[in-house]
Design an enzyme around this catalytic site. Sequence first.
Site: not given
Length: 294
Positions: A51, A138, A166, A207
């Site tokens: 992001t 992740y 995540k 998240v």
Amino acid sequence: MIKNFNLDDYSVWTALVTPFNRNGTIDYGTLTNLVAEQAAANNAILLLGSTGEGLALTLKEQQAIVEHVCQLSPNVPLMVAVGGMNLKQQLAWVEYCNHLPIHSFLLGSPLYAKPGVIGQTHWFESLLNISKHPCMLYNVPGRSAVDIPVATIQNLQQHKNLWALKEASGNIAQFEAYRQAAPNLAIFSGDDALMPYFAQAGAKGLVSVAANAWPLQTHEFVQRSLSGQYPNLFTQWSSAISSLFTVANPIPVKVLMHLQGRLTSSYLRPPLTHLELTQTTCIEQANNTILSWH
């Protein structure tokens, strides 16, 4: 001096966008404001994730962003993303950040190469071994092309620096497989829209992309999800989140933040561009809905 935080006290980690000026340079004034907004909402901050367009930045820009935010010393923990496919470069990045007042790393699975259990175990173990901070792995097969194998999580679950995962595959079954394989690992939803489902399955938090545009409202929704009090907001939330992913993230959220007056420009680093978003009606309607919660 590094502030001490209990990372388990933070249920929302905002995957912060990187604000740019119209000429493509980093807008540090706006970055300062965004950090202050997240801290005021008691949202922990992740820097340089997907992001934040981390892989589109030069190494000097990455360093400058992390150093700038560290100097602000916000009263929430800071996490720095580690990603790519060159292990030597990522080890050097972790070593660099080890000397800064951050609190955690987000360790992305290697991009493009599609390693299996052994390759991913080696990748993550190498990074975990040199980290001076707790780490969140992740899982994002939409960007890395493969899941983190459950066996890799089993191999690593006792590592002293492995704190959390995540999970952003969009698959509840994958979440459950990780949770069964490593019951003591904190697992966070990496999908804003799935937070209510992940909360029911035992997630520790989110998240978030949406928290960029709606810091306070996202924090409230996550708290309601974790306490089972979300049903009256779920339909509105789901529709709003859908509007943020009509084209590749972070295009819609940056366009929305520009419309909100919180970014001076909706500029994104190529190959991303705001021109992919051909109409803004959906995100504007979503914004009006979510802001009405406060």
